[in-house]
Design a protein around this motif. Structure first.
Motif, PDB file in Angstrom:
ATOM      1  N   GLY A 324       0.985  -1.301  -0.015  1.00  0.00           N
ATOM      2  CA  GLY A 324       0.123  -0.101   0.158  1.00  0.00           C
ATOM      3  C   GLY A 324       0.836   1.229  -0.024  1.00  0.00           C
ATOM      4  N   HIS A 325       0.190   2.355  -0.493  1.00  0.00           N
ATOM      5  CA  HIS A 325       0.977   3.495  -0.339  1.00  0.00           C
ATOM      6  C   HIS A 325       0.372   4.492   0.886  1.00  0.00           C
ATOM      7  N   VAL A 326       1.559   5.448   0.924  1.00  0.00           N
ATOM      8  CA  VAL A 326       1.256   6.155   2.407  1.00  0.00           C
ATOM      9  C   VAL A 326       1.681   7.842   1.986  1.00  0.00           C
ATOM     10  N   LEU A 356       7.268   7.110  13.285  1.00  0.00           N
ATOM     11  CA  LEU A 356       6.813   5.479  12.826  1.00  0.00           C
ATOM     12  C   LEU A 356       8.038   5.065  12.150  1.00  0.00           C
ATOM     13  N   GLY A 357       8.991   5.889  11.577  1.00  0.00           N
ATOM     14  CA  GLY A 357      10.315   5.217  10.965  1.00  0.00           C
ATOM     15  C   GLY A 357       9.954   4.790   9.191  1.00  0.00           C
ATOM     16  N   HIS A 358       8.931   5.076   8.841  1.00  0.00           N
ATOM     17  CA  HIS A 358       8.798   4.688   7.300  1.00  0.00           C
ATOM     18  C   HIS A 358       9.503   5.862   6.306  1.00  0.00           C
ATOM     19  N   LEU A 359       9.961   6.887   6.818  1.00  0.00           N
ATOM     20  CA  LEU A 359      10.830   7.804   6.258  1.00  0.00           C
ATOM     21  C   LEU A 359      12.240   8.078   6.960  1.00  0.00           C
ATOM     22  N   ASP A 360      13.405   8.035   6.107  1.00  0.00           N
ATOM     23  CA  ASP A 360      14.509   8.264   6.919  1.00  0.00           C
ATOM     24  C   ASP A 360      14.679   9.800   6.772  1.00  0.00           C
ATOM     25  N   ILE A 361      13.887  10.395   7.838  1.00  0.00           N
ATOM     26  CA  ILE A 361      14.125  11.733   8.042  1.00  0.00           C
ATOM     27  C   ILE A 361      13.912  12.246   9.616  1.00  0.00           C
ATOM     28  N   VAL A 421       6.126   5.690   0.255  1.00  0.00           N
ATOM     29  CA  VAL A 421       5.670   6.395   1.209  1.00  0.00           C
ATOM     30  C   VAL A 421       6.325   7.710   1.021  1.00  0.00           C
ATOM     31  N   ARG A 422       5.492   8.679   1.043  1.00  0.00           N
ATOM     32  CA  ARG A 422       5.988  10.042   0.833  1.00  0.00           C
ATOM     33  C   ARG A 422       5.163  11.024   1.741  1.00  0.00           C
TER      34      ARG A 422
END
Length: 483
Positions: A324-326, A356-361, A421-422
């Protein structure tokens, strides 16, 4: 100097915002220079104005109805709740302070001057001002220092129309009871009343109108039937977002406690190819979601804890694992990162929490609020869009190297390595029809072009027609300027 009238409610959520929007469109179509005004609003759904401030989203829609750009003077005091007992106070577009309710009550009288100043600036350039009250003047325990209802009407000496909501029942008691408990000078300021949200045969309430007129001696402006297309207009409250399951592409939105600037959902909720589902606390994120959209938040760290408390972090992980997309916007973008730090305690106590750790930011909360209307570009589709930024915090990290939007020639936002994920800080992006269509198509949606702006325009026209057909607006014309 413009003539003015104030629409107050016999209770909360009687439809004041929609009534003002309809009147703004009605009088603007008659060629009058009309301006909306609300002295005090409470909402986390803010709009960024062209003169560089923020106002309630409802006043931005009312300005749209009037055919003019939104201005900070249209809503000089905006309260943005951060906790159950406190709110950020915006005065003439800029942050004034963060105050608890008891402390705000102490400064309200000082804010009346800003409200009157803004009103007079609008009045100098307009023929007509339609003023919206907040809550109800029946809350007489709040009358001392009031700037939202009768206190403001008294300060600028304008007449009041009282609106009642028949859909919730007891409308006669709402209106007659309000007159009975108001101080005599406030009751005398009310020159007429109207009934809103009637379902069925309006003539069945003829005797009710007679009773209200006889008991109050107010002029009847009439009964407004239920306006079925109200859901097509930008929503002021998240409860007004209509969950639609007409389209095949499913967008799931977790309802955060302090959800903010959720106007991103408005174009999606009326797109015939999209289904939008608002997920409330205690319910899992549906497994059949195509896109999980995490919206903005007024209190990002607290809402991140709320997100986890519902088990939505587990659901989101499973959604991504299934392919799925986020999309995270503003606060939702910050939550998707690895870390959020608030060393200065801007949102509460100083803290440093795992995202949540789904983007490396990572995001560091900073006092400066980014507040601007911007033009952006979506390189993948070659489409342009207009939106706004309204956030605190600076975000950085490896995934920002894959910014998926361009702003001033520079990539902005972040994308995960998988591309699923965006996140970005830009609100209002889905109002751009070509971008919205291309973005959804890129996620696998079957789309057709929908002109969102034209649909809002048509709905505002329909609302104005609906009010002109149902209400005695000639009687309303005669009340303007009475005191």
């Amino acid at each position: 100097m413009a003539k003015a009238i104030m629409i107050q409610g016999a209770g909360s959520n009687v439809g004041k915002s929609m009534l003002v929007a309809g009147l703004c469109r009605h009088y603007a179509r008659k060629g009058l220079r009309v301006r909306p005004f609300k002295p005090q609003n409470m909402s986390n759904n803010a709009a960024v104005t062209e003169d560089g401030g923020e106002i309630g989203r409802a006043q931005a829609l009312q300005a749209w109805a009037a055919g003019v750009p939104p201005r900070i003077d249209m809503n000089p005091v905006l309260l943005k709740p951060e906790t159950d007992v406190g709110a950020q106070v915006i005065v003439q577009g800029k942050r004034f302070a963060t105050l608890k309710a008891r402390d705000y009550a102490k400064v309200k009288p000082d804010l009346l001057a800003a409200c009157v100043e803004s009103f007079h600036r609008l009045a100098a350039e307009a023929d007509l001002i339609i003023v919206e009250g907040a809550g109800s003047p029946a809350e007489i325990n709040l009358r001392a220092g009031d700037i939202a209802n009768m206190g403001f009407a008294e300060a600028v000496n304008i007449p009041v129309i009282l609106a009642g909501d028949i859909d919730r029942g007891g409308v006669i008691a709402q209106l007659v009871g309000t007159q009975n408990i108001l101080p005599s000078e406030d009751a005398a300021r009310i020159k007429g009343f109207l009934i809103n949200k009637f379902r069925g045969d309006v003539s069945l309430f003829d005797d009710g109108l007679t009773e209200i007129v006889n008991r109050t001696d107010w002029a009847s402006i009439g009964v407004l039937p239920w306006f079925a297309d109200a859901w097509k207009l930008p929503a002021e409250d998240i409860m007004d977002i209509r969950s639609s399951r007409s389209g095949g592409f499913k967008v799931v939105v977790p309802r955060l406690n302090r959800i903010a600037n959720f106007d991103d959902l408005d174009p999606l909720s009326v797109d015939p190819n999209v289904s939008v589902e608002i997920v409330t606390a205690g319910r899992p994120l549906p497994a059949d979601a195509d896109l999980v959209l995490i919206p903005g938040s007024k209190s990002t760290i607290a809402d991140l804890a709320h997100f986890r408390a519902q088990g939505w972090d587990v659901d989101l992980h499973a959604h991504i694992r299934r392919g799925g997309h986020v999309l995270g916007i503003c606060g939702g973008y910050q939550m998707l990162g690895r870390r959020i730090a608030d060393p200065g305690g801007i949102e509460g106590a100083p803290s440093d929490v795992a995202g949540l750790g789904h983007l490396d930011i990572e995001t560091i909360m900073t006092p400066h609020k980014h507040l601007a209307r911007v033009q952006a570009h979506h390189p993948d589709s070659g489409t342009d869009l207009t939106g706004y930024e309204i956030h605190i915090g600076e975000t950085f990290g490896p995934d920002t190297a894959r910014g998926w939007l361009n702003l001033h020639g520079q990539p902005v936002g972040a994308t995960s390595e998988t591309g699923r994920v965006r996140g970005c800080y830009l609100h209002g992006l889905f109002e751009a029809d070509a971008f919205r269509t291309a973005f959804l198509a890129g996620l696998g949606a079957q789309t057709t072009q929908m002109d969102y702006g034209a649909q809002v325009e048509a709905t505002l026209d329909a609302l104005a027609d609906h009010m002109a057909d149902s209400l005695d607006l000639d009687a309303l014309d005669g009340i303007f300027g009475q005191v």
